[in-house]
Design a protein around this motif. Structure first.
Motif, short mmCIF file in Angstrom:
data_model
loop_
_atom_site.label_atom_id
_atom_site.label_comp_id
_atom_site.label_asym_id
_atom_site.label_seq_id
_atom_site.Cartn_x
_atom_site.Cartn_y
_atom_site.Cartn_z
N GLN A 1 0.86 -1.17 0.00
CA GLN A 1 0.00 0.00 0.00
C GLN A 1 0.90 1.22 0.00
OE1 GLN A 1 -2.99 0.39 3.04
NE2 GLN A 1 -3.80 2.24 2.11
N LEU A 2 0.70 2.07 -0.99
CA LEU A 2 1.42 3.33 -1.07
C LEU A 2 0.56 4.41 -0.44
CD1 LEU A 2 2.79 3.15 -4.74
CD2 LEU A 2 3.87 2.36 -2.62
N GLN A 3 1.20 5.44 0.08
CA GLN A 3 0.47 6.54 0.70
C GLN A 3 -0.54 7.10 -0.29
OE1 GLN A 3 3.21 9.40 2.32
NE2 GLN A 3 4.12 7.91 3.70
N GLY A 4 -1.78 7.30 0.19
CA GLY A 4 -2.82 7.88 -0.64
C GLY A 4 -3.40 6.95 -1.68
N SER A 5 -3.05 5.67 -1.63
CA SER A 5 -3.54 4.71 -2.62
C SER A 5 -4.15 3.50 -1.93
CB SER A 5 -2.39 4.21 -3.51
OG SER A 5 -1.80 5.27 -4.20
N ALA A 6 -5.00 2.82 -2.65
CA ALA A 6 -5.55 1.56 -2.15
C ALA A 6 -4.47 0.49 -2.22
CB ALA A 6 -6.75 1.15 -3.02
N PRO A 7 -4.58 -0.53 -1.38
CA PRO A 7 -3.61 -1.64 -1.46
C PRO A 7 -3.64 -2.24 -2.87
CG PRO A 7 -4.94 -1.83 0.52
CD PRO A 7 -5.56 -0.73 -0.31
N ASP A 8 -2.47 -2.68 -3.33
CA ASP A 8 -2.40 -3.32 -4.64
C ASP A 8 -1.40 -4.46 -4.59
OD1 ASP A 8 0.10 -2.11 -4.79
OD2 ASP A 8 -0.30 -1.02 -6.62
N GLN A 9 -1.29 -5.11 -5.71
CA GLN A 9 -0.35 -6.23 -5.86
C GLN A 9 0.45 -5.97 -7.12
OE1 GLN A 9 -1.79 -10.31 -5.30
NE2 GLN A 9 -1.13 -10.70 -7.39
N ARG A 10 1.76 -6.15 -7.03
CA ARG A 10 2.65 -5.97 -8.19
C ARG A 10 3.51 -7.21 -8.35
NH1 ARG A 10 3.14 -0.94 -11.08
NH2 ARG A 10 1.20 0.02 -10.47
N VAL A 11 3.57 -7.68 -9.56
CA VAL A 11 4.49 -8.77 -9.90
C VAL A 11 5.74 -8.11 -10.45
CG1 VAL A 11 4.88 -10.73 -11.43
CG2 VAL A 11 2.63 -10.40 -10.36
N VAL A 12 6.88 -8.49 -9.92
CA VAL A 12 8.15 -7.96 -10.37
C VAL A 12 9.02 -9.12 -10.84
CG1 VAL A 12 10.26 -6.74 -9.69
CG2 VAL A 12 8.05 -5.99 -8.79
N VAL A 13 9.58 -8.96 -12.02
CA VAL A 13 10.54 -9.93 -12.56
C VAL A 13 11.91 -9.30 -12.38
CG1 VAL A 13 11.27 -11.15 -14.64
CG2 VAL A 13 8.83 -10.77 -14.21
N TRP A 14 12.88 -10.08 -11.90
CA TRP A 14 14.20 -9.51 -11.66
C TRP A 14 15.31 -10.41 -12.15
CZ3 TRP A 14 12.66 -12.90 -7.91
CH2 TRP A 14 13.64 -13.69 -7.34
N THR A 15 16.45 -9.79 -12.37
CA THR A 15 17.71 -10.47 -12.65
C THR A 15 18.76 -9.74 -11.85
OG1 THR A 15 17.02 -10.87 -14.94
CG2 THR A 15 19.37 -11.11 -14.45
N ASP A 16 19.65 -10.48 -11.21
CA ASP A 16 20.76 -9.80 -10.56
C ASP A 16 22.01 -10.66 -10.60
OD1 ASP A 16 20.43 -11.55 -8.32
OD2 ASP A 16 19.27 -10.07 -7.24
N TYR A 17 23.11 -9.98 -10.35
CA TYR A 17 24.42 -10.64 -10.29
C TYR A 17 24.93 -10.48 -8.87
CZ TYR A 17 29.33 -11.66 -10.69
OH TYR A 17 30.58 -12.19 -10.49
N ARG A 18 25.38 -11.59 -8.29
CA ARG A 18 25.88 -11.60 -6.92
C ARG A 18 27.30 -12.18 -6.90
NH1 ARG A 18 20.73 -14.31 -4.58
NH2 ARG A 18 19.15 -12.95 -5.40
N ARG A 19 28.07 -11.73 -5.93
CA ARG A 19 29.40 -12.31 -5.74
C ARG A 19 29.72 -12.26 -4.26
NH1 ARG A 19 32.29 -7.40 -8.77
NH2 ARG A 19 32.31 -5.91 -7.05
N LYS A 20 30.73 -13.02 -3.91
CA LYS A 20 31.16 -13.07 -2.52
C LYS A 20 32.26 -12.04 -2.31
CE LYS A 20 31.59 -16.63 0.95
NZ LYS A 20 31.79 -18.07 1.17
#
Length: 184
Positions: free
Chosen positions: A130-149
């Protein structure tokens, strides 16, 4: 005597629920393309912490998951590129300032070893927010990331997140010209 079994059951249930909530990222549909078990667990934990940072709206927690390198970058769901730690931090702060509540569940994730000892992760997460001033919603997010140690700790070097057009309710979002919608 009756009290003891009830306490044991309550304790066992509490532990089960606690571990279950910790494992929400780890229990997503996971595809491991050849990572050693310890590397897989560490990357699942990185994902869990990322979701937790969003749940508690903690910019420092999120930034602590990224590399300390100035080469860090983040491509946000709207397509804006943030380069360097300052821009990435500011983008998170600006977003969190608008959020009232936010939880996320990873729907599926794939972990691939990269040739240099790092890990490429990609997947889909569903956020309820829920964002300020907005009704609750649902968002699907697709992601890609690169990780290292780095210094014994797995970190995100770059992250690219976006909303699939089929689920994007923003004005002007249109599916591809051929009419095919992204697969979910």
């Amino acid at each position: 005597m009756q009290k003891r079994p009830r306490q044991t059951v309550a304790l066992a249930l509490t532990v089960f629920l606690w571990f279950g909530s910790l494992a929400s990222a780890a229990n997503a549909q996971t595809t491991n393309k050849g990572l050693p078990p310890g590397v897989l667990r560490a990357n699942q934990e990185l994902d869990r912490k990322f979701l937790e940072g969003h749940r508690v709206l903690d910019t420092d927690m999120i930034m602590g998951l990224f590399t300390k390198s100035p080469d860090i970058f983040f491509i946000g769901p709207t397509g804006v590129i943030y380069q360097g730690r300052d821009q990435v931090r500011q983008s998170i702060e600006k977003f969190f300032a608008r959020v009232v509540t936010m939880t996320g569940v990873i729907d599926h994730v794939t972990y691939l070893p990269s040739g240099d000892g790092g890990v490429i992760a990609y997947g889909q997460v569903t956020y309820r927010r829920q964002l300020q001033g907005s009704a609750p919603d649902q968002r699907v997010v697709v992601w890609t990331d690169y990780r290292r140690k780095e210094n014994g700790k797995w970190v995100i070097v770059f992250r690219h997140a976006h909303w699939p057009l089929a689920s994007n309710s923003l004005p002007g979002a249109t599916p591809p010209a051929n009419g095919s919608a992204p697969q979910r």
